[in-house]
Design an enzyme around this catalytic site. Structure first.
Site, PDB file in Angstrom:
ATOM      1  N   LYS A 182       0.878  -1.173   0.000  1.00 27.44           N
ATOM      2  CA  LYS A 182       0.000   0.000   0.000  1.00 27.44           C
ATOM      3  C   LYS A 182       0.910   1.215   0.000  1.00 27.44           C
ATOM      4  O   LYS A 182       1.599   1.503   0.967  1.00 27.44           O
ATOM      5  CB  LYS A 182      -0.909   0.034   1.219  1.00 27.44           C
ATOM      6  CG  LYS A 182      -1.816   1.277   1.247  1.00 27.44           C
ATOM      7  CD  LYS A 182      -2.413   1.525   2.604  1.00 27.44           C
ATOM      8  CE  LYS A 182      -3.148   2.871   2.633  1.00 27.44           C
ATOM      9  NZ  LYS A 182      -2.225   4.032   2.461  1.00 27.44           N
ATOM     10  N   GLY A 239       4.836   3.385  11.083  1.00 27.24           N
ATOM     11  CA  GLY A 239       3.982   4.557  11.126  1.00 27.24           C
ATOM     12  C   GLY A 239       3.579   4.919  12.540  1.00 27.24           C
ATOM     13  O   GLY A 239       4.252   4.556  13.508  1.00 27.24           O
ATOM     14  N   SER A 240       2.467   5.619  12.659  1.00 30.48           N
ATOM     15  CA  SER A 240       2.043   6.149  13.945  1.00 30.48           C
ATOM     16  C   SER A 240       1.460   5.066  14.839  1.00 30.48           C
ATOM     17  O   SER A 240       0.996   4.021  14.378  1.00 30.48           O
ATOM     18  CB  SER A 240       0.999   7.248  13.745  1.00 30.48           C
ATOM     19  OG  SER A 240      -0.222   6.688  13.269  1.00 30.48           O
ATOM     20  N   GLY A 244      -1.102   2.202  13.538  1.00 27.36           N
ATOM     21  CA  GLY A 244      -0.551   0.858  13.689  1.00 27.36           C
ATOM     22  C   GLY A 244      -1.371  -0.001  14.625  1.00 27.36           C
ATOM     23  O   GLY A 244      -1.600  -1.188  14.354  1.00 27.36           O
ATOM     24  N   GLU A 263       6.171  -1.089  13.515  1.00 25.40           N
ATOM     25  CA  GLU A 263       7.073  -0.202  14.241  1.00 25.40           C
ATOM     26  C   GLU A 263       6.311   1.099  14.420  1.00 25.40           C
ATOM     27  O   GLU A 263       5.976   1.781  13.454  1.00 25.40           O
ATOM     28  CB  GLU A 263       8.366   0.002  13.454  1.00 25.40           C
ATOM     29  CG  GLU A 263       9.417   0.786  14.220  1.00 25.40           C
ATOM     30  CD  GLU A 263       9.903   1.968  13.449  1.00 25.40           C
ATOM     31  OE1 GLU A 263       9.508   3.104  13.790  1.00 25.40           O
ATOM     32  OE2 GLU A 263      10.662   1.770  12.495  1.00 25.40           O
ATOM     33  N   CYS A 300      12.284   7.766  13.415  1.00 26.93           N
ATOM     34  CA  CYS A 300      11.751   6.981  14.526  1.00 26.93           C
ATOM     35  C   CYS A 300      12.752   6.830  15.653  1.00 26.93           C
ATOM     36  O   CYS A 300      12.377   6.505  16.782  1.00 26.93           O
ATOM     37  CB  CYS A 300      11.305   5.603  14.027  1.00 26.93           C
ATOM     38  SG  CYS A 300      12.517   4.806  12.965  1.00 26.93           S
ATOM     39  N   GLU A 389       5.242  10.231  22.201  1.00 26.40           N
ATOM     40  CA  GLU A 389       6.095  10.765  21.140  1.00 26.40           C
ATOM     41  C   GLU A 389       5.447  11.971  20.478  1.00 26.40           C
ATOM     42  O   GLU A 389       4.256  11.955  20.157  1.00 26.40           O
ATOM     43  CB  GLU A 389       6.366   9.694  20.083  1.00 26.40           C
ATOM     44  CG  GLU A 389       7.251  10.178  18.946  1.00 26.40           C
ATOM     45  CD  GLU A 389       7.391   9.151  17.831  1.00 26.40           C
ATOM     46  OE1 GLU A 389       8.405   9.199  17.116  1.00 26.40           O
ATOM     47  OE2 GLU A 389       6.491   8.314  17.673  1.00 26.40           O
TER      48      GLU A 389
END
Length: 502
Positions: A182, A239-240, A244, A263, A300, A389
Site C-alpha cells: 500500500k 507509522g504512527s 498501527g 514499528e 523513529c 512521542e
C-alpha cells in the site's frame, strides 16, 4: 528519458486505473492525480500474489538473490528521476534522497548475500533409526519456509528505505513471499517509479507477475481491506501508534489471526551519566541538538528524551543545546498533516503546568522549528502524557535528584526502539545498574553515540517492546528481518525429490 508518473496501480504486471482518485500534495511542482484503490484492487493484487506464491515460494535461493540484485540495479538506473520526484513530493534534500536510495539498494543486495549463504534456513536433520528400540525413529528434516503473500505499508518518513522496495519488501521477497504494497499518499510518484523498477526486475528474471503489486490510496478502508484479506499471511508496517494499533487489532480480530510487524513510535531516552556530563556536558548538548533536528526530527530513532541529574553540569548541557538549536531555522516537514500534529503536540506539552520552556518558536503551514522543554523527574513520572512521542524536532529534558531517581525513571519507561548511555570510564559502576533495566526496554542500547539513523547490518535490531513495535522478538532492519516471513516445517520420511530446493 525522464520518467513521467501516471498515477496508476501496479497489479500483477499491469498498470491499472480505478474510478476514485486523489491529488498529491508536493512541496514543489504541480499536484498529481492518483488512482485511489479499494477492496476490488486489493482482492485482485492479493489473488495474483497467492497464485505467484505457488511458483515463487519454491524458487531457489540463487533465483531470489538474483531478483533482489536486479531490483537494486533497476532502482539505480532510475536514480536521477527518483531523486527528482522524491524531493518534489517530500521536501527532503537531494543528498538525503540519494543516501536513502543507496541504503535501499544496499539492503536489497545485503539480503541477496544473506540468503545465498543459507544459514538463515536453520536446517536440521535427524536421520532415521529403523533399528532403535523400543520404537524406530523416522527420518526428520526441518527447514524454514516462506509463509505466503505479505502486505507492506509504505512509510511517510522514508519514501525509499521503508516504502515500496524498502526493508519489509526486501525481507519478504528474500524469504520467498510475494508482496502487496500500500503506497503512502505522501509520495505516490516516488512509489510508482520504484514499483516500475521492481516490475522491470520481475520481467528480467522471468518471475510470475503477481510477485509484486502496488496499490495506491488514502482511505482507511484500503488498509483495512488489505490486512483482512484471507490470503494475506503477515503485515509489515512503519507509522504512527494510532494507525498501527488499529491495523494490529484488525489482524488479531481476523478468523485466522496473522502476525502484524508494526514499528509504531519511540522517544529514545538518553541518559547522561554524571562523569560524562561533568567532563563534556556542552559537547553532549551540541551533539544532541544535531541528532534531535536531523531530518527535521522525522526519524523513529529521534532522541526526544534526555535524563540527567540537575545541577551546574546539566545547565552547561542545556545552554549548549539551546545555542545550537537557536541557529536552526524553519524546515519543511514531510506532510501538512505531520506538521499540524507536531504543532499540536508542542502546544500540549507547553500547556502542562510543571513543564518549563527552554526554546520554542511558532511555525506555520508545512514547516517546523525546534522546541525544547524541561521538567522534574517526579513530574515526568506523574504525567503519562509526557512520555508520548511528538514526531518532529521536540526534546524534553528530565531533571533527576539523583542516580537512583534516574534509575527509577528508567524502570518506568514504556518500550523503546533505542536507549542511550552517555558515560565515561568513571561511570561504569553506575551504568552497570542501568543496563539490565534498559535492555528490557529497548531493542538497541547505545553507549556514547546518538541514535538517529539505523545501520543496515547483520547484528542490527530495529524494534523493541510495545509501543515501539508490536513484536519485540523481531527486527525491521538487518538480515534477521527475513525471519518474520518464515515458519519452520518438518518433513518426515520425505523423498528428496519432493523437498523444497531452497
Amino acid at each position: 528519458m525522464t520518467y513521467q508518473p501516471h498515477g496508476k496501480h501496479l497489479i500483477a504486471g499491469n498498470w491499472v486505473e480505478s474510478p476514485e482518485t486523489f491529488a498529491s500534495q508536493p512541496v514543489t511542482g504541480e499536484p498529481m492525480t492518483v488512482c485511489a484503490g479499494g477492496p476490488a484492487e486489493v482482492d485482485q493484487a492479493v489473488k495474483a500474489a497467492e497464485a505467484a506464491f505457488l511458483t515463487y515460494g519454491w524458487t531457489s535461493r540463487e533465483q531470489r538473490a538474483a531478483f533482489l540484485e536486479a531490483i537494486a540495479d533497476e532502482i539505480e538506473a532510475r536514480g536521477a528521476d527518483i531523486t527528482r520526484l522524491g524531493t518534489a513530493e517530500t521536501g527532503l534534500p537531494e543528498a538525503r534522497l540519494e543516501g536513502e536510495r543507496g541504503r535501499t539498494t544496499g539492503q536489497l543486495r545485503l539480503f541477496a548475500a544473506h540468503i545465498r549463504d543459507g544459514a538463515y534456513l536453520d536446517e536440521r536433520h535427524d536421520p532415521a533409526l529403523p533399528d532403535r528400540a523400543p520404537l524406530p525413529r523416522p527420518d526428520l528434516k526441518m527447514v524454514q519456509r516462506p509463509i505466503g503473500p505479505v502486505a507492506v505499508f509504505g512509510a511517510s518518513n522514508f519514501p525509499l528505505a521503508f516504502s515500496t522496495a524498502g526493508g519489509d519488501t526486501a525481507a519478504a521477497l528474500a524469504a520467498g513471499c510475494p508482496v502487496v504494497v500500500k503506497g503512502h499518499p505522501a509520495h505516490p510518484a516516488t512509489g510508482e517509479i520504484v514499483a516500475d523498477a521492481i516490475k522491470a526486475a520481475i520481467e528480467t528474471c522471468g518471475l510470475p507477475a503477481g510477485v509484486f503489486s502496488l496499490v495506491q490510496g488514502i482511505s482507511h478502508d484500503l488498509g483495512g481491506a488489505l490486512v483482512k484479506h484471507p490470503l494475506i499471511r503477515a503485515v509489515g508496517f512503519t507509522g504512527s501508534l494510532g494507525a498501527g494499533r488499529a491495523l494490529f487489532d484488525l489482524c488479531a480480530a481476523r478468523p485466522d489471526p496473522i502476525p502484524f510487524y508494526g514499528e509504531l513510535g519511540s522517544i529514545n531516552p538518553m541518559f547522561l551519566m554524571p562523569e560524562a556530563l561533568a567532563a563534556r556536558g556542552a559537547e553532549l548538548g551540541t551533539g544532541w541538538a544535531g541528532s534531535l533536528t536531523m531530518g527535521v526530527g522525522q526519524f523513529c530513532t529521534n532522541p526526544g528524551l534526555v535524563i540527567a541529574q540537575k545541577g551546574a553540569d546539566l545547565e552547561a548541557f542545556v545552554a549548549a543545546a539551546k545555542d545550537a538549536l537557536a541557529e536552526a531555522g524553519a524546515s519543511v516537514m514531510l506532510t501538512e498533516g505531520i506538521a499540524e500534529a507536531y504543532r499540536k503536540g508542542q502546544s500540549e506539552i507547553a500547556e502542562i503546568a510543571s513543564v518549563q520552556e527552554v526554546l520554542s518558536s511558532s511555525c506555520a503551514a508545512r514547516t517546523a522549528t525546534p522546541a525544547v522543554y524541561r521538567v522534574s523527574a517526579a513530574d515526568w513520572m506523574a504525567n503519562e502524557a509526557l512520555s508520548e512521542e511528538v514526531f518532529g524536532p521536540l526534546g524534553l529534558i528530565v531533571e533527576a535528584e539523583s542516580l537512583d531517581q534516574m534509575l527509577e525513571l528508567a524502570r518506568g519507561l514504556k518500550g523503546q526502539l533505542t536507549a542511550t548511555l552517555q558515560m565515561d570510564a568513571g561511570d561504569t559502576d553506575a551504568a552497570r545498574s542501568f543496563v539490565p533495566v534498559l535492555e528490557r526496554k529497548a531493542g538497541r542500547l547505545l553507549v556514547n553515540g546518538f541514535p538517529t539513523g539505523v545501520e543496515v547490518a547483520d547484528a542490527m535490531v530495529h524494534g523493541g517492546p510495545y509501543p515501539a513495535s508490536t513484536n519485540f522478538g523481531a527486527t525491521s532492519v538487518g538480515t534477521m528481518a527475513v525471519r518474520r516471513f518464515l515458519r519452520p516445517v518438518c518433513y518426515q520420511n520425505m523423498p528428496d525429490a519432493l523437498l523444497p530446493t531452497n
